[in-house]
Structure formats: C-alpha cells, structure tokens
Design a protein around this motif. Structure first.
Motif, PDB file in Angstrom:
ATOM      1  N   HIS A 245      38.373  41.499  40.874  1.00 42.32           N
ATOM      2  CA  HIS A 245      39.316  42.389  41.561  1.00 42.32           C
ATOM      3  C   HIS A 245      39.305  43.756  40.895  1.00 42.32           C
ATOM      4  O   HIS A 245      38.856  43.917  39.765  1.00 42.32           O
ATOM      5  CB  HIS A 245      40.736  41.795  41.563  1.00 42.32           C
ATOM      6  CG  HIS A 245      41.262  41.482  40.209  1.00 42.32           C
ATOM      7  ND1 HIS A 245      41.945  42.384  39.435  1.00 42.32           N
ATOM      8  CD2 HIS A 245      41.193  40.347  39.486  1.00 42.32           C
ATOM      9  CE1 HIS A 245      42.281  41.820  38.291  1.00 42.32           C
ATOM     10  NE2 HIS A 245      41.834  40.587  38.289  1.00 42.32           N
TER      11      HIS A 245
ATOM     12  N   SER B  63      47.978  40.200  48.437  1.00 45.80           N
ATOM     13  CA  SER B  63      47.887  39.241  49.542  1.00 45.80           C
ATOM     14  C   SER B  63      47.244  37.939  49.094  1.00 45.80           C
ATOM     15  O   SER B  63      47.636  36.854  49.531  1.00 45.80           O
ATOM     16  CB  SER B  63      47.077  39.822  50.702  1.00 45.80           C
ATOM     17  OG  SER B  63      47.712  40.945  51.236  1.00 45.80           O
ATOM     18  N   TYR B  64      46.247  38.046  48.238  1.00 48.23           N
ATOM     19  CA  TYR B  64      45.548  36.880  47.711  1.00 48.23           C
ATOM     20  C   TYR B  64      46.509  36.023  46.888  1.00 48.23           C
ATOM     21  O   TYR B  64      46.528  34.803  47.027  1.00 48.23           O
ATOM     22  CB  TYR B  64      44.372  37.360  46.870  1.00 48.23           C
ATOM     23  CG  TYR B  64      43.220  36.404  46.729  1.00 48.23           C
ATOM     24  CD1 TYR B  64      42.620  35.802  47.835  1.00 48.23           C
ATOM     25  CD2 TYR B  64      42.684  36.138  45.474  1.00 48.23           C
ATOM     26  CE1 TYR B  64      41.537  34.962  47.694  1.00 48.23           C
ATOM     27  CE2 TYR B  64      41.596  35.292  45.324  1.00 48.23           C
ATOM     28  CZ  TYR B  64      41.033  34.707  46.426  1.00 48.23           C
ATOM     29  OH  TYR B  64      39.955  33.869  46.288  1.00 48.23           O
TER      30      TYR B  64
ATOM     31  N   SER C  37      40.023  35.452  54.359  1.00 47.93           N
ATOM     32  CA  SER C  37      39.305  36.626  54.850  1.00 47.93           C
ATOM     33  C   SER C  37      38.605  37.390  53.728  1.00 47.93           C
ATOM     34  O   SER C  37      39.032  37.360  52.583  1.00 47.93           O
ATOM     35  CB  SER C  37      40.266  37.555  55.590  1.00 47.93           C
ATOM     36  OG  SER C  37      41.270  38.009  54.702  1.00 47.93           O
ATOM     37  N   GLU C  38      37.543  38.098  54.081  1.00 48.09           N
ATOM     38  CA  GLU C  38      36.767  38.886  53.121  1.00 48.09           C
ATOM     39  C   GLU C  38      37.576  40.026  52.528  1.00 48.09           C
ATOM     40  O   GLU C  38      38.336  40.688  53.226  1.00 48.09           O
ATOM     41  CB  GLU C  38      35.545  39.494  53.831  1.00 48.09           C
ATOM     42  CG  GLU C  38      34.245  38.862  53.432  1.00 48.09           C
ATOM     43  CD  GLU C  38      33.080  39.560  54.090  1.00 48.09           C
ATOM     44  OE1 GLU C  38      32.708  40.669  53.660  1.00 48.09           O
ATOM     45  OE2 GLU C  38      32.555  38.970  55.047  1.00 48.09           O
ATOM     46  N   GLU C  39      37.387  40.253  51.245  1.00 48.35           N
ATOM     47  CA  GLU C  39      37.974  41.366  50.501  1.00 48.35           C
ATOM     48  C   GLU C  39      39.473  41.568  50.766  1.00 48.35           C
ATOM     49  O   GLU C  39      39.913  42.631  51.186  1.00 48.35           O
ATOM     50  CB  GLU C  39      37.191  42.653  50.771  1.00 48.35           C
ATOM     51  CG  GLU C  39      35.764  42.548  50.293  1.00 48.35           C
ATOM     52  CD  GLU C  39      34.956  43.811  50.468  1.00 48.35           C
ATOM     53  OE1 GLU C  39      35.468  44.820  50.997  1.00 48.35           O
ATOM     54  OE2 GLU C  39      33.789  43.804  50.050  1.00 48.35           O
ATOM     55  N   PRO C  40      40.274  40.540  50.461  1.00 49.82           N
ATOM     56  CA  PRO C  40      41.722  40.699  50.633  1.00 49.82           C
ATOM     57  C   PRO C  40      42.304  41.571  49.519  1.00 49.82           C
ATOM     58  O   PRO C  40      41.699  41.743  48.461  1.00 49.82           O
ATOM     59  CB  PRO C  40      42.241  39.265  50.505  1.00 49.82           C
ATOM     60  CG  PRO C  40      41.239  38.601  49.592  1.00 49.82           C
ATOM     61  CD  PRO C  40      39.914  39.232  49.945  1.00 49.82           C
TER      62      PRO C  40
ATOM     63  N   MET D 104      41.908  45.074  45.374  1.00 49.87           N
ATOM     64  CA  MET D 104      40.999  44.378  46.280  1.00 49.87           C
ATOM     65  C   MET D 104      40.312  43.266  45.511  1.00 49.87           C
ATOM     66  O   MET D 104      40.011  43.411  44.328  1.00 49.87           O
ATOM     67  CB  MET D 104      39.929  45.331  46.830  1.00 49.87           C
ATOM     68  CG  MET D 104      40.464  46.407  47.760  1.00 49.87           C
ATOM     69  SD  MET D 104      41.177  45.781  49.279  1.00 49.87           S
ATOM     70  CE  MET D 104      39.720  45.220  50.122  1.00 49.87           C
TER      71      MET D 104
ATOM     72  N   ARG E   1      48.956  34.325  49.261  1.00 51.80           N
ATOM     73  CA  ARG E   1      48.301  33.178  49.901  1.00 51.80           C
ATOM     74  C   ARG E   1      48.308  31.979  48.962  1.00 51.80           C
ATOM     75  O   ARG E   1      48.626  30.856  49.366  1.00 51.80           O
ATOM     76  CB  ARG E   1      46.862  33.557  50.276  1.00 51.80           C
ATOM     77  CG  ARG E   1      46.088  32.470  50.988  1.00 51.80           C
ATOM     78  CD  ARG E   1      44.659  32.909  51.323  1.00 51.80           C
ATOM     79  NE  ARG E   1      44.680  34.131  52.116  1.00 51.80           N
ATOM     80  CZ  ARG E   1      43.705  35.033  52.109  1.00 51.80           C
ATOM     81  NH1 ARG E   1      42.635  34.868  51.358  1.00 51.80           N
ATOM     82  NH2 ARG E   1      43.787  36.109  52.861  1.00 51.80           N
TER      83      ARG E   1
END
Length: 119
Positions: free
Chosen positions: A33, A81-82, A74-77, A66, A85
């Motif tokens: 990240h 947000s990651y 999803s790609e490149e969260p 990122m 999740r």
C-alpha cells in the motif's frame, strides 16, 4: 473516509495472509500500500513504523491510500476501504472500555459472562 479500529484489530488485519501476500519471488507479487494516513493514538506514523510498537488498545485511524498487487475484492482499493472490508468479515471485535476503578471487577465479570475475553 477514515476507518477506526483498535491496535489489536489493525495488527490482525495487517497479518492476515488472505489480505496481504508477502513473497520475495518477483514473479509472484506481494500486496502493498501507499499514500495512506495512519494515526496511532492521534499521532501520524510514517511508512516505516514498527507494528510491534502498536499497543492492542491503541486507537488506530486509517484514511485513504491505495492497495496494490493481489487483493481481496476489486482491484486497487483504498486502504481504508480494504480495512473496512476486512472488519466486516470478522466474527469478533475488540473495543476499549472505561469504567470507575471500583466497578472494574463487575465489568470484567459481565464481559466474561457474555462470552468475551479480557486481554
């Protein structure tokens, strides 16, 4: 939008092999990240802070950033947000409780009676 959690939760998130792939093989990329803001007990940390120094009861705030490489979803969260999740997937949670000293034993007993664990 910033996501808040405890130090214990943040360390579990960051060590979850499903969310973070770590490898020295350049043909098998790691998850990493960049460009996030991480506050530990209100103090901003740089990218080289030692996770071992984060207390389990620390207040952690993660904003932006990122995530690159192999990820869940999803790609490149965004890193926040990651983390959000990951927190939603957990079946347990951690929190910090404050109480009067003379009520400590009562509060501990209530947590244990409800199936909780005192660290």
């Amino acid at each position: 939008m910033a996501v808040k959690c405890t130090g214990e939760q943040f360390k579990r998130f960051y060590s979850d092999p499903r969310y973070w792939t770590h490898t020295a093989d350049v043909t098998d990329p790691s998850t990493w990240h960049d460009d996030e803001v991480i506050l530990i007990d209100g103090k901003e940390k740089d990218e080289n802070f030692d996770m071992a120094d984060v207390a389990d009861d620390a207040q952690v705030s993660v904003e932006g950033g990122m995530v690159y490489g192999p990820v869940v979803g999803s790609e490149e969260p965004a890193l926040d947000s990651y983390l959000r999740r990951w927190l939603k997937e957990q079946t347990t949670t951690s929190f910090v409780v404050s109480c009067d000293k003379d009520k400590l034993d009562t509060v501990k007993a209530a947590v244990k009676a409800a199936g909780g664990k005192i660290a």
